[in-house]
Design an enzyme around this catalytic site. Sequence first.
Site, PDB file in Angstrom:
ATOM      1  CG  ASP A 161      -7.461  -3.290   5.004  1.00  0.00           C
ATOM      2  OD1 ASP A 161      -6.375  -3.784   5.330  1.00  0.00           O
ATOM      3  OD2 ASP A 161      -7.613  -2.652   3.948  1.00  0.00           O
ATOM      4  CE  LYS A 195      -4.368  -1.166  -0.073  1.00  0.00           C
ATOM      5  NZ  LYS A 195      -5.440  -0.444  -0.775  1.00  0.00           N
TER       6      LYS A 195
HETATM    7  C1  PLP Z   1      -3.188  -6.943   1.514  1.00  0.00           C
HETATM    8  C2  PLP Z   1      -4.178  -6.341   0.596  1.00  0.00           C
HETATM    9  N1  PLP Z   1      -4.385  -6.934  -0.583  1.00  0.00           N
HETATM   10  C3  PLP Z   1      -5.269  -6.439  -1.465  1.00  0.00           C
HETATM   11  C4  PLP Z   1      -5.993  -5.303  -1.163  1.00  0.00           C
HETATM   12  C5  PLP Z   1      -7.028  -4.849  -2.150  1.00  0.00           C
HETATM   13  O1  PLP Z   1      -6.823  -3.571  -2.632  1.00  0.00           O
HETATM   14  P1  PLP Z   1      -8.064  -2.724  -3.171  1.00  0.00           P
HETATM   15  O2  PLP Z   1      -8.891  -2.337  -1.992  1.00  0.00           O
HETATM   16  O3  PLP Z   1      -7.429  -1.574  -3.858  1.00  0.00           O
HETATM   17  O4  PLP Z   1      -8.831  -3.612  -4.080  1.00  0.00           O
HETATM   18  C6  PLP Z   1      -5.803  -4.652   0.061  1.00  0.00           C
HETATM   19  C7  PLP Z   1      -6.535  -3.440   0.407  1.00  0.00           C
HETATM   20  O5  PLP Z   1      -6.459  -2.911   1.486  1.00  0.00           O
HETATM   21  C8  PLP Z   1      -4.870  -5.183   0.963  1.00  0.00           C
HETATM   22  O6  PLP Z   1      -4.638  -4.622   2.162  1.00  0.00           O
END
Ligand code: PLP
Length: 402
Positions: A120, A73
């Site tokens: 999250d 992120k």
């Molecule tokens: C570890 C992880 N993978 C995937 C995602 C998915 O990203 P998006 O919300 O942009 O679809 C998130 C989003 O917080 C994440 O924390």
Amino acid sequence: MKFICNDARNPDANELPLWLSVNESVKALNFQKSMSGYAVTPLIALNRLAEAVGVAGIAVKDESYRLGLNAFKGLGVTYALGNVICGKLGIIIEDTTFDYLKSAEVRHKLGDLTFTTATDGNHGRAVAWVARQFGQKAVVYLPKGSAARRVEAIRETGAQAIVTEFNYDDTVQLAKEKAAENGWEIVQDTAWDGYTRIPQWIMQGYTTILGEVGEQIRHMEMPEPTHIVLQAGVGGMAGALLGYWANLYEGKHPVTLIVEPDNAACIFHSASVGDREPHQVYGSLETIMAGLACGEPNPIAWSILRDFADAYVSCPDYVAARGMRMLASPLEGDQRVISGESGAVGIGLLSLLMSEPEFSGIRSKLKLDQDSVVLFINTEGDTDPVLYRQIVWDGKYPMPQR
Ligand SMILES: Cc1ncc(COP(=O)(O)O)c(C=O)c1O
């Protein structure tokens, strides 16, 4: 597991999202490279696993190494906050560096700012970390039930972390209200009416992942992927990577599967409604895949996922748990990958898709066979170490008996 194939994908008819072009991606990468902590994350070939599963190759881009944040992120937030600060200084990001934006001179010019977001865990940790780099404050809101370690990781960067009584979508609403009340700058990884610039910068920042993969494939002389599995929360990461590839390959990109948890499958649901609009799913959004527990699609990502993905998949939690165990206990000759719940779901999905007779029709529709080379993005490491050990050591969330 439930599947929808996108029979409407038409490389010639769909308009390319030019804001995710290779040029835009290079702009983001150049800025990220100006950070002292920037390093290319590993691309790991799991050849024994590929043989065992029945495909020609498996490559995992391991984003748990990104910027010391245990998740991908930070890529989005550095580029977005970099742009926000440039806007306040009246300069453009191509003309500056991360280190200059961190300097005492800039800090003095800007005065005190507060950035806020709902998360999250992973996005909020990145906002807190980047805000601190720039000498600014962050207030981060998390949904109820957030893992203690994810909350602590945000507090450790000096940010305020507040666990709300709400699910993810309602926590986003709360962060919006608090930003308006207090004059804070909201840095959200999803878009809404009138709020698209910051989420676009965030998505542009994510495209570095595939820019690096392209270089790594060339240097390591690995085969080009024929398939990619992208996990979606609001769809920003998946939309960014797919949009970048759509531009790069002019719509004739590798076969793309979008995967989500059953209880928060808003992209899957939007595809199933089929009226081209994004549709929200409601409820507690309960899943072990906390990063994917989002009920409302990011509208700027949804249009890309709608036009350029090949299939949408909705999965129970045991699929992610299986993926975590597979990556944690590699076959001889393969490397171990520490992958959290939202990072590992794609590997779990592929293993079941390739082995279960009930999926033979989907396999042939998606051309998944012994010639396929499948790329995965391990978007997080063990960001909730307690649950990680319960799953990997104790076998929590086992496969149902058949
Ligand atoms: C570890 C992880 N993978 C995937 C995602 C998915 O990203 P998006 O919300 O942009 O679809 C998130 C989003 O917080 C994440 O924390």
